[in-house]
Structures are given as C-alpha cells and as structure tokens.
Design a protein around this motif. Structure first.
Motif: not given
Length: 437
Positions: A359-381
């Motif tokens: 719910k929201g936009g880029e700000r919320e998406a970035f906040a979620f991604l920056d707060a991850l501790k186990i999951a890595h912020l990276a492309v690929s899968l």
C-alpha cells in the motif's frame, strides 16, 4: 596369449556404456538421471564426476577422421558431424549438460549458452530476418524487450504483443494483424511474466498459430520458462516448440554463475546450433561443470523454496500494509478465473518468485527493501538465498512509463524470490520490514 594389460600394466580402453533410462519397464525420473546421465567414468580415468575439460581444441584420430568431421559440418556429407573439434562448437562438459537439461522436459535436444540473454539473442538471430514481424506476450524481461524493440528494430524488424493473460481470440487477432504487416517469423512468450507473474495460455497460442499457418510456414513458438521451469512448468507439453532458460536462476541456483539454455525439437535446435557455432555464444566448460553439480540438487532446492514461498505468502496476504500478493498458489482460491484455468492446465507448482504490491508507492517500497535483514536487496532470482528488488526503479527502469503502468509494473511493486532458509525466519524478517513502512 598374454593380455596386453598383463604386459604393460595398463587397463584396456572400454566402449562408453549405454545410458540407463529405465529399469524393469519403469522410466527413471529426471532427479535420478541427474546423477550420471550422459557421462561414462570409463572415458575419464574412472572419475565418478565429469572433469572440467579446459581445452580449446580436440585431437583427430587421423586426417581422414578430420575430413569426415568437416564434411559433416559443411553439409557435404549427410548426417552432420559427430565428435568434438573446437570448444566454440562444443565440449564434453557442455554435451553432458545438454543431455541432462533435455531430460527435464523430455525434449529431443538442448543447447547451452554463456547467458540467458545470449540464448535469447542467438534464438532470435536464428529465425528472424530484416523486415520480419515478431509477436510476443507482454510484459517480457526488460532486456528481451530492448533486444526485440531497439536492437532488431534497427534492421526493420517490428513487433506486436498481447497481454500475458490474453484469450485465444485476442491472441488470434494479434497474429492476424502481424501476418498483414509482414512475415511473422517467431512467436515469443514469457510465462510467468517478469515481474507481474501473469501466466500465458500456451495451448491457446499454439491453437491460434496452427489455425493461421500450415506446414513449414508456421513460425516457431518459443517461451522463456525461467520462473517455473523445469520443475513446475514444462511448456513443450502444451505446444511450445522451444523452451528457453536463464540457467543463472533455478538451474544454477547458487547465484554464482551466468548461463542460458534452450530445449526443443532437433530440427529447430540444429538451426540455432549453426548460429551458436558461428558467433560463439556457448557456455564455458567451468560454468557447464558447475551447472552439472547444481542440477543434482535442483528438485530438492526448488521444492524447499516452493514450500517456503507458500508459508511466506500466506503471512503477507493478510498483512494490513500489503495491497495484494501476485502468488500463483492463490489462483486456486478464486480471483482471476482465466489465470486460474491456465495455472491448472499448465503448472504443477506455484513457484517461489512472486510480486508483492505494498500500500503506497516508491517510498513505501524502498522503506520495506531497506529494512530487510535476511533477504538481500538484489536483482535476479532462483538462488538459495531470498532476494528482493523494486522492478519499476531497477530492472524495468528503461521501460516507458506508460507501458509500465499498462503492464502493472508500478512503483509499489516489490519482486521477491524466496530461498531455502528457514521459513519462520523469513516471515519474521518480512514482518519487521513491513513494520518500518
């Protein structure tokens, strides 16, 4: 008379053993065949695993054998060329890998490449001529769209597309328009679509193609099967002619290599092989060897990741900060009836890569991604670790804004690929990251 081995102490060379594909009428499963199919230890000093063949060229038995080989290569002798001559064409590691890759979809043949995009580029160059038309589903991986629209566009190649979930009538209409525009040389699909997870009805595409063309005029149907293949989707069974992979993803599975693959009929594969031999887009021996290692655990890794994804998505689905979850497993609960129908006919599992709309936009998406501790912020899968990214701002940034909106690639979209960690630990990580939004 004394045997030669009694005199010299050397072990006489043995003929390569035949591959065992069944026992007492039971056809062996791909997960079993990954342990030895296509390799005879007798040809490599008894080594249990294939060595890495780091050589640029191969020695002929005699001059006549060399001539026979090149007669096959050049078409002066029917039947093609057998054996190995030069590592731009093939090598032992690549041949074993291609044998095993074809097993998963029961394909006639397979080829491997230096990357997923080199596989796609070689495929396109093998079938598309200047002035041709390509029909494709949408969205595609951004680099694929760039290759079709911008690079091939320089040579007068045009394209028409239909949305991933299009009906048979909608697909047929696009194919008919393409025929009026020029020579339709290829139908290219991606299912599930990257990054929206929308499914393409391969059976409907095949029916529309066959209704519009006859005989040799029929353009091949190729499909990027990276997200679900080869465990959860086998589109050759639904009518695709060629199944395309970024082997970097699930097949490699450890985020430590880059490679691509194509499986399909011998006739089409041989056309692509001729171009690969010329431009040299083959995978290298070391990468091929690493992929052989990875294929042994492919079913185990994908199964665990799929189970993890089901648990994580069940948590995310009801979270108050989540707008929706594009997870294929939820199609069975209702929702989009068309997508649910395709899923039931085409897929044997929901996979472990999905789209999360916050719910929201880029700000919320970035906040979620920056707060991850186990999951890595990276492309690929498709690796053993969990990865997350923001497609609109990263992998699909080059896609025109209006096309991103039309395809559902919005600023609040986070693409997540679940790994093989403990699922409860992953839930805890996503829970705390959502708390930071």
């Amino acid at each position: 008379m004394e045997d030669e081995s009694d005199i010299t102490g050397a072990t006489p060379r043995r003929r390569p053993k035949r591959d065992v594909l069944e026992i007492n009428g039971r056809r062996l499963k791909p997960s079993t065949l990954m342990m030895g199919h296509g390799f005879d230890p007798a040809l490599s000093e008894g080594s249990l695993k294939p060595p890495i063949f780091l050589t640029s060229t191969f020695v002929f038995e005699n001059a006549a054998a060399g001539k026979r080989h090149f007669e096959g290569v050049t078409g002066k002798r029917p039947g093609g060329a057998e054996g190995l001559v030069y590592s731009r064409f093939n090598g032992p590691n690549q041949e074993i890998l291609e044998d095993r890759l074809s097993v998963w979809e029961d394909a006639e043949d397979a080829l491997t490449f230096s990357s997923g995009m080199s596989a796609i580029a070689t495929l396109l160059l093998a079938f598309v001529q200047p002035g041709d038309v390509i029909v494709h589903s949408g969205p595609l991986y951004a680099a694929t769209e760039t290759l079709i629209g911008r690079i091939l566009g320089r040579f007068g190649v045009t394209w028409l597309d239909f949305p991933a979930g299009a009906t048979g009538d909608e697909i047929a209409a696009v194919i008919d328009r393409a025929k009026q525009q020029g020579r339709l040389s290829l139908i290219y699909l991606e299912s599930p679509a990257n990054p929206t997870n929308a499914l393409v009805d391969v059976e409907a595409v095949r029916a529309a193609r066959d209704a519009a063309f006859s005989g040799d005029e029929r353009p091949p149907i190729a499909i990027d099967n990276t997200f679900l293949g080869p465990l959860w989707a086998q589109p050759l069974r639904q009518g695709a002619d060629l199944s395309v992979y970024s082997l970097t993803k699930y097949a490699g599975g450890h985020s430590d290599l880059v490679a691509g693959g194509i499986t399909g009929s011998k006739g089409l594969i041989n056309q692509i092989r001729m171009l690969r031999n010329t431009i040299g887009t083959i995978t290298d021996p070391n990468t091929a060897w690493m992929l052989l290692r990875s294929l042994e655990t492919l079913e185990l890794r994908m199964t665990r990741a799929g189970e993890n994804a089901a648990k994580v998505c069940a948590f995310l689905r009801d979270h108050p900060k989540v707008e929706s979850v594009g997870y294929l497993g939820f199609l069975e609960d209702g929702g989009d009836a068309r997508q649910a129908d395709i899923y039931r006919r085409h897929c044997t599992g929901a996979g472990s890569t999905f789209s999360l709309y916050l719910k929201g936009g880029e700000r919320e998406a970035f906040a979620f991604l920056d707060a991850l501790k186990i999951a890595h912020l990276a492309v690929s899968l498709g690796g053993t670790e969990t990865l997350a990214s923001a497609p609109a701002a990263m992998t699909h940034l080059s896609v025109p804004e209006e096309r991103k909106q039309a395809l559902g690639i919005t600023d609040n979209l986070v693409r997540i690929s679940i790994g093989v960690e403990d699922p409860d630990d992953l839930v805890a990580d996503f829970d705390q990251a959502l708390g930071a939004v």
